[in-house]
Scaffold this motif. Structure first.
Motif, PDB file in Angstrom:
ATOM      1  N   VAL A 145       6.999 -80.832  46.306  1.00 43.76           N
ATOM      2  CA  VAL A 145       6.919 -82.143  45.732  1.00 43.76           C
ATOM      3  C   VAL A 145       7.370 -82.959  46.733  1.00 43.76           C
ATOM      4  O   VAL A 145       6.736 -84.051  46.646  1.00 43.76           O
ATOM      5  CB  VAL A 145       8.472 -82.489  45.032  1.00 43.76           C
ATOM      6  CG1 VAL A 145       8.835 -83.740  44.683  1.00 43.76           C
ATOM      7  CG2 VAL A 145       7.901 -81.224  43.412  1.00 43.76           C
ATOM      8  N   LEU A 180       3.422 -83.341  48.393  1.00 42.62           N
ATOM      9  CA  LEU A 180       3.127 -84.426  47.072  1.00 42.62           C
ATOM     10  C   LEU A 180       3.405 -86.217  47.318  1.00 42.62           C
ATOM     11  O   LEU A 180       2.988 -86.908  47.345  1.00 42.62           O
ATOM     12  CB  LEU A 180       3.230 -83.668  46.615  1.00 42.62           C
ATOM     13  CG  LEU A 180       2.410 -82.439  46.454  1.00 42.62           C
ATOM     14  CD1 LEU A 180       2.315 -81.862  45.024  1.00 42.62           C
ATOM     15  CD2 LEU A 180       0.626 -82.551  46.637  1.00 42.62           C
ATOM     16  N   THR A 181       4.731 -86.067  47.466  1.00 42.43           N
ATOM     17  CA  THR A 181       5.216 -87.543  47.295  1.00 42.43           C
ATOM     18  C   THR A 181       4.497 -88.314  48.139  1.00 42.43           C
ATOM     19  O   THR A 181       4.029 -89.788  48.015  1.00 42.43           O
ATOM     20  CB  THR A 181       7.009 -87.792  47.084  1.00 42.43           C
ATOM     21  OG1 THR A 181       7.514 -87.104  45.944  1.00 42.43           O
ATOM     22  CG2 THR A 181       7.663 -89.134  46.636  1.00 42.43           C
ATOM     23  N   ALA A 199       1.354 -88.504  47.480  1.00 37.21           N
ATOM     24  CA  ALA A 199       0.633 -89.620  46.221  1.00 37.21           C
ATOM     25  C   ALA A 199       1.299 -90.979  46.779  1.00 37.21           C
ATOM     26  O   ALA A 199      -0.094 -92.823  46.233  1.00 37.21           O
ATOM     27  CB  ALA A 199       1.696 -89.566  44.838  1.00 37.21           C
ATOM     28  N   THR A 230      -0.401 -90.826  38.659  1.00 33.33           N
ATOM     29  CA  THR A 230       0.449 -90.000  39.965  1.00 33.33           C
ATOM     30  C   THR A 230       0.713 -89.347  39.411  1.00 33.33           C
ATOM     31  O   THR A 230       0.746 -87.490  40.583  1.00 33.33           O
ATOM     32  CB  THR A 230       1.150 -90.710  40.238  1.00 33.33           C
ATOM     33  OG1 THR A 230       1.573 -92.686  39.986  1.00 33.33           O
ATOM     34  CG2 THR A 230       2.351 -89.993  41.078  1.00 33.33           C
ATOM     35  N   SER A 231       1.138 -88.415  38.097  1.00 36.37           N
ATOM     36  CA  SER A 231       2.001 -86.990  38.538  1.00 36.37           C
ATOM     37  C   SER A 231       0.666 -85.564  38.364  1.00 36.37           C
ATOM     38  O   SER A 231       0.528 -84.855  38.410  1.00 36.37           O
ATOM     39  CB  SER A 231       2.006 -86.948  36.833  1.00 36.37           C
ATOM     40  OG  SER A 231       2.402 -85.951  36.303  1.00 36.37           O
ATOM     41  N   GLN A 241      -0.272 -85.415  41.681  1.00 37.89           N
ATOM     42  CA  GLN A 241       0.024 -84.241  42.424  1.00 37.89           C
ATOM     43  C   GLN A 241       0.420 -82.672  41.159  1.00 37.89           C
ATOM     44  O   GLN A 241       0.391 -81.917  42.408  1.00 37.89           O
ATOM     45  CB  GLN A 241       1.568 -84.781  41.503  1.00 37.89           C
ATOM     46  CG  GLN A 241       2.224 -85.876  42.783  1.00 37.89           C
ATOM     47  CD  GLN A 241       3.863 -86.362  42.404  1.00 37.89           C
ATOM     48  OE1 GLN A 241       4.659 -85.763  41.677  1.00 37.89           O
ATOM     49  NE2 GLN A 241       4.371 -86.991  43.535  1.00 37.89           N
TER      50      GLN A 241
END
Length: 104
Positions: free
Chosen positions: A7, A10-11, A14, A88-89, A92
């Motif tokens: 996470v 990836l945050t 994104a 976005t989800s 990711q």
């Protein structure tokens, strides 16, 4: 612990996409994406070596081209309107499933 690192990686990735992805993913766009991805990956996981960062970002670019339509990529690229939470989800999840394998 692995999920938190994924996470964290990836945050920023994104968040970088709205500035870097274009519907065509031409050479210039891909180069911009690769630079922004490498910067975000390096900040999120300083222990990641340059070769791993390069492989991760190349994988991410392939997955964007493979898994998203031109309209979706344009939405990710729109700097005036953030992409939907669903998009976005999905981005990711796609990158995590295909590009984080083998990373600890």
């Amino acid at each position: 612990m692995k999920l938190l690192r994924a996470v964290a990686l990836l945050t920023p990735l994104a968040l970088a996409l709205p500035m870097s992805a274009h519907a065509a993913m031409d050479a210039k766009t891909q180069n911009t994406y690769m630079n922004e991805c490498a910067s975000a990956a390096g900040q999120s996981n300083p222990a990641m070596d340059a070769k791993a960062v390069q492989a991760h970002c190349e994988c991410g670019a392939r997955q964007i081209n493979k898994s998203f339509t031109d309209k979706e990529i344009a939405s990710l690229n729109d700097t005036s309107t953030p992409p939907s939470a669903e998009l976005t989800s999905r981005l990711q999840k796609t990158v995590a499933e295909h590009c984080l394998q083998g990373q600890k």
